[in-house]
Design a protein around this motif. Structure first.
Motif, PDB file in Angstrom:
ATOM      1  N   UNK A   2      13.607  12.791 -11.493  1.00 39.79           N
ATOM      2  CA  UNK A   2      12.200  12.404 -11.329  1.00 39.79           C
ATOM      3  C   UNK A   2      12.115  10.897 -11.545  1.00 39.79           C
ATOM      4  N   UNK A   3      11.491  10.210 -10.576  1.00 37.85           N
ATOM      5  CA  UNK A   3      11.458   8.757 -10.615  1.00 37.85           C
ATOM      6  C   UNK A   3      10.152   8.244 -11.198  1.00 37.85           C
ATOM      7  N   UNK A   4      10.216   7.055 -11.757  1.00 38.06           N
ATOM      8  CA  UNK A   4       9.063   6.452 -12.435  1.00 38.06           C
ATOM      9  C   UNK A   4       8.006   6.021 -11.421  1.00 38.06           C
ATOM     10  N   UNK A   5       6.778   6.041 -11.871  1.00 40.00           N
ATOM     11  CA  UNK A   5       5.680   5.618 -11.000  1.00 40.00           C
ATOM     12  C   UNK A   5       5.839   4.165 -10.582  1.00 40.00           C
ATOM     13  N   UNK A  61      -1.413   1.355  -9.614  1.00 43.90           N
ATOM     14  CA  UNK A  61      -2.629   2.118  -9.919  1.00 43.90           C
ATOM     15  C   UNK A  61      -2.776   3.343  -9.028  1.00 43.90           C
ATOM     16  N   UNK A  62      -1.936   3.468  -8.019  1.00 51.42           N
ATOM     17  CA  UNK A  62      -1.980   4.658  -7.147  1.00 51.42           C
ATOM     18  C   UNK A  62      -1.242   5.779  -7.870  1.00 51.42           C
ATOM     19  N   UNK A  63      -1.973   6.529  -8.650  1.00 51.16           N
ATOM     20  CA  UNK A  63      -1.358   7.542  -9.502  1.00 51.16           C
ATOM     21  C   UNK A  63      -1.853   8.951  -9.229  1.00 51.16           C
ATOM     22  N   UNK A  64      -2.812   9.096  -8.285  1.00 47.80           N
ATOM     23  CA  UNK A  64      -3.261  10.439  -7.933  1.00 47.80           C
ATOM     24  C   UNK A  64      -2.116  11.183  -7.229  1.00 47.80           C
ATOM     25  N   UNK A  65      -1.964  12.504  -7.481  1.00 46.62           N
ATOM     26  CA  UNK A  65      -0.882  13.261  -6.829  1.00 46.62           C
ATOM     27  C   UNK A  65      -0.876  13.137  -5.303  1.00 46.62           C
ATOM     28  N   UNK A  66      -2.055  13.078  -4.695  1.00 47.75           N
ATOM     29  CA  UNK A  66      -2.109  12.934  -3.235  1.00 47.75           C
ATOM     30  C   UNK A  66      -1.595  11.585  -2.783  1.00 47.75           C
ATOM     31  N   UNK A  67      -1.896  10.540  -3.555  1.00 48.06           N
ATOM     32  CA  UNK A  67      -1.409   9.200  -3.228  1.00 48.06           C
ATOM     33  C   UNK A  67       0.103   9.115  -3.401  1.00 48.06           C
ATOM     34  N   UNK A  68       0.596   9.680  -4.498  1.00 47.16           N
ATOM     35  CA  UNK A  68       2.035   9.646  -4.747  1.00 47.16           C
ATOM     36  C   UNK A  68       2.801  10.450  -3.700  1.00 47.16           C
ATOM     37  N   UNK A  69       2.224  11.572  -3.275  1.00 47.56           N
ATOM     38  CA  UNK A  69       2.887  12.362  -2.237  1.00 47.56           C
ATOM     39  C   UNK A  69       3.033  11.551  -0.950  1.00 47.56           C
ATOM     40  N   UNK A  70       1.988  10.821  -0.588  1.00 48.77           N
ATOM     41  CA  UNK A  70       2.058   9.992   0.621  1.00 48.77           C
ATOM     42  C   UNK A  70       3.120   8.906   0.475  1.00 48.77           C
ATOM     43  N   UNK A  71       3.177   8.262  -0.664  1.00 44.18           N
ATOM     44  CA  UNK A  71       4.181   7.207  -0.869  1.00 44.18           C
ATOM     45  C   UNK A  71       5.583   7.788  -0.742  1.00 44.18           C
ATOM     46  N   UNK A 111     -12.421  -3.705  -6.656  1.00 38.97           N
ATOM     47  CA  UNK A 111     -11.708  -4.382  -5.563  1.00 38.97           C
ATOM     48  C   UNK A 111     -10.208  -4.101  -5.611  1.00 38.97           C
ATOM     49  N   UNK A 112      -9.625  -4.077  -6.805  1.00 41.21           N
ATOM     50  CA  UNK A 112      -8.172  -3.928  -6.928  1.00 41.21           C
ATOM     51  C   UNK A 112      -7.702  -2.563  -6.436  1.00 41.21           C
ATOM     52  N   UNK A 113      -8.394  -1.498  -6.812  1.00 37.78           N
ATOM     53  CA  UNK A 113      -7.970  -0.168  -6.336  1.00 37.78           C
ATOM     54  C   UNK A 113      -8.218  -0.039  -4.838  1.00 37.78           C
ATOM     55  N   UNK A 114      -9.281  -0.717  -4.355  1.00 39.82           N
ATOM     56  CA  UNK A 114      -9.551  -0.691  -2.909  1.00 39.82           C
ATOM     57  C   UNK A 114      -8.403  -1.357  -2.149  1.00 39.82           C
ATOM     58  N   UNK A 115      -7.920  -2.485  -2.675  1.00 35.33           N
ATOM     59  CA  UNK A 115      -6.792  -3.158  -2.033  1.00 35.33           C
ATOM     60  C   UNK A 115      -5.533  -2.284  -2.078  1.00 35.33           C
ATOM     61  N   UNK A 116      -5.304  -1.660  -3.221  1.00 32.57           N
ATOM     62  CA  UNK A 116      -4.126  -0.795  -3.345  1.00 32.57           C
ATOM     63  C   UNK A 116      -4.185   0.351  -2.344  1.00 32.57           C
TER      64      UNK A 116
END
Length: 588
Positions: free
Chosen positions: A92-95, A491-501, A555-560
């Motif tokens: 398991x890899x780090x965020x 800051x992209x830590x939601x499971x859906x965001x991580x799955x996409x990455x 703004x920062x999360x929007x950019x991310x």
């Protein structure tokens, strides 16, 4: 960067630290792989290293896995290492690792996933190569799309690709074409020709060719003997049919670099087939003899002759039987011309050749691969990809044949009805050697059941997010360099965001595997899965405002999130480009 290759190197380094006094054979290390686990719940990466090496190292797999796991867990990028089953290692890899990977993707831009593994090696891929006696039909269509997608994949993996079409413009079939066109020529001059004689080509597609012939020659050809008009009409007909072929292929955005004429092998005062046979004779690779007919095919093999023939020693190169090059009457077999053609490819610098053939040519593979081994003296390789049949349906009912072509559904018929993108994508939704069902109704639906729509819609949605961002936050820097900030992307830590990455990070591996296996359908599957994850995450944002891509108060999360959306769009665009499909910014 291919993260799986990166971690494979880390695993090999861990092995070197654990096994200090033993030498491990390179071929054994080559069997150590790092890949996604079958179940994503088990982690991000899995390796079989302990299972592969335990026996030669005289260790229990789980004991070796424990030692390797201890080494790998020291990496900052690794959050946890788990031993599963008989000795698999799951990581398991780090965020923070995923944030850096997404930043690297954004910096790489549209070249992300393209590798230089091919190191510029020259490869010739020949596909379509239909006889110029009729329009391309739906069977040719699949081979054309498969061949073009393989060529795109090889180019993406760093090889120098030449796309070639072999024009079968020699032999009795083109003489029959000429006679068929001459009949239509007489019809164009007002003569009633009646029913097309058996053995000629009956399709209406030759009517305009006959009219064009009449416009060029008037009645002059009517008064000539066949021996005089046949060569003129044959050349005219072949040129006209090849123009149609090029137009049909262009409608699929397929363009070949080379169109090679079979007749050129024995034209211009040079007989390349005779030269080939002389070359083989010098090396004692031919002899005169007789062969029994193939079992159960006594009357089906055109190259078979019960009398003495000149035979190529194909069995010396892996074929089942020796093969005739000359018939008893001195004429060449088709096989002889095919060898001469591939010899020409080899002399042009193509040690690696790929041919895409219809599945009905499967019995021809062994003899041609044997021939290429012989003519290249072991330095060349012929790889044959077989393309299976396409069955056409409309709402589950078989599609009737085209009247224009006489007894087939043409490529133009299909493209005109559903469009290039639908045809290309759907032809690549199955392995090429598996039959494909193509339903006109399904490929025009705007639903999840239509994969080309579903993937293109995902790309259009990524474009709409960028437009919305520009409207709502016009003062914000949205360049790739600005968006590619790992400190922000963490800051992209939601499971859906991580799955996409994680899916985006799998793209280089998919490209590599698809290119190595010559399986472009892997790209279509990957794109569908990525599009599905994006659509699901999009819909979650409708239900949960905190997950929306644009948050004016942050703004920062929007950019991310815009960076993530841009990366999704970029990879979908790259994948569709490999398949030869458009990536629309809006759906119409």
């Amino acid at each position: 960067m291919n993260l799986f290759d990166d971690f494979a190197e880390r695993v090999r380094a861990a092995i070197a630290r654990v096994v200090t006094e033993s030498e491990i054979a390179p071929e054994l290390l080559a069997r150590v792989v790092v890949e996604p686990p079958r179940d994503a719940a088990h982690g991000d990466l899995a390796t079989n290293a302990a299972l592969v090496l335990s026996k030669p190292l005289a260790m229990k797999p789980r004991d070796l896995a424990t030692r390797l796991g201890a080494e790998l867990s020291q990496h900052d990028d690794v959050d946890a290492v788990e031993i599963a089953g008989p000795g698999f290692l799951n990581l398991r890899l780090a965020q923070s690792f995923w944030a850096r990977e997404l930043a690297a993707i954004l910096k790489a831009g549209d070249r992300y996933g393209y590798v230089q593994a091919g190191q510029g090696a020259a490869v010739n891929i020949e596909y379509v190569s239909a006889n110029p006696t009729g329009p391309l039909h739906v069977g040719h269509c699949r081979g054309a799309v498969v061949g073009d997608a393989i060529a795109n994949l090889l180019a993406a993996s760093g090889q120098a690709v030449t796309r070639e079409y072999y024009i079968n413009d020699a032999g009795s079939q083109v003489d029959q074409l000429a006679r068929s066109v001459h009949l239509r020529y007489r019809e164009a001059l007002g003569e009633t020709i009646g029913e097309i004689p058996k053995g000629l080509y009956p399709g209406d597609y030759l009517v305009p060719v006959g009219k064009a012939l009449a416009e060029k020659y008037g009645e002059a050809l009517k008064h000539l003997d066949e021996a005089d008009w046949l060569p003129l009409v044959r050349d005219f007909a072949i040129a006209a049919m090849m123009e149609n072929v090029r137009d049909d292929l262009a409608s699929l955005n397929i363009r070949h670099d080379v169109f090679f004429s079979e007749r050129s092998l024995i034209g211009n005062g040079r007989d390349r087939v005779a030269e080939l046979i002389a070359w083989l004779e010098e090396r004692d690779l031919v002899y005169w003899g007789t062969l029994p007919p193939p079992k159960g095919q006594e009357n089906e093999d055109e190259d078979w002759d019960e009398r003495e023939q000149l035979l190529f020693r194909a069995t010396s190169f892996g074929d089942d039987v020796d093969r005739p090059l000359k018939k008893a009457d001195g004429s060449y077999t088709y096989f002889a011309s095919d060898i001469a053609y591939h010899f020409d490819k080899f002399e042009r610098g193509f040690a690696h050749m790929i041919d895409v053939w219809g599945a009905d040519h499967g019995g021809y593979v062994k003899r041609m691969t044997a021939a290429v081994k012989a003519i290249s003296e072991g330095e060349g390789e012929l790889e044959v990809q077989l393309s299976q049949l396409v069955r056409l349906f409309r709402a589950g009912e078989p599609v009737r044949m085209s009247k224009r072509a006489g007894d087939l559904v043409t490529l133009a018929d299909v493209v005109d009805e559903v469009g290039r993108d639908a045809v290309r994508f759907m032809m690549l939704t199955r392995k090429a050697d598996a039959p494909l069902d193509f339903d006109f109704q399904t490929v025009t639906e705007q639903s999840k059941d239509n994969p080309v729509f579903y993937v293109q819609y995902a790309h259009a949605r990524t474009a709409s997010v960028r437009r919305q961002f520009a409207q709502e936050m016009p003062e914000i820097d949205e360049t790739p360099a600005e968006l590619a900030s790992a400190e922000r992307l963490i800051r992209l830590e939601d499971p859906g965001e991580l799955q996409l990455i994680k899916q985006l990070c799998d793209w280089p591996r998919i490209v590599q595997l698809a290119a190595q296996s010559r399986e472009p359908h892997r790209i279509a599957y990957y794109l569908y899965d990525l599009a599905n994850s994006f659509h699901v995450h999009w819909n979650r944002g409708k239900e949960s405002p905190q997950l929306r891509f644009i948050k004016p108060d942050d703004i920062e999360i929007s950019k991310a999130r815009l960076g993530l959306v841009d990366a999704v769009g970029m990879v979908i665009r790259a994948g569709l480009s490999v398949l030869g499909v458009e990536a629309p910014k809006e759906m119409r």
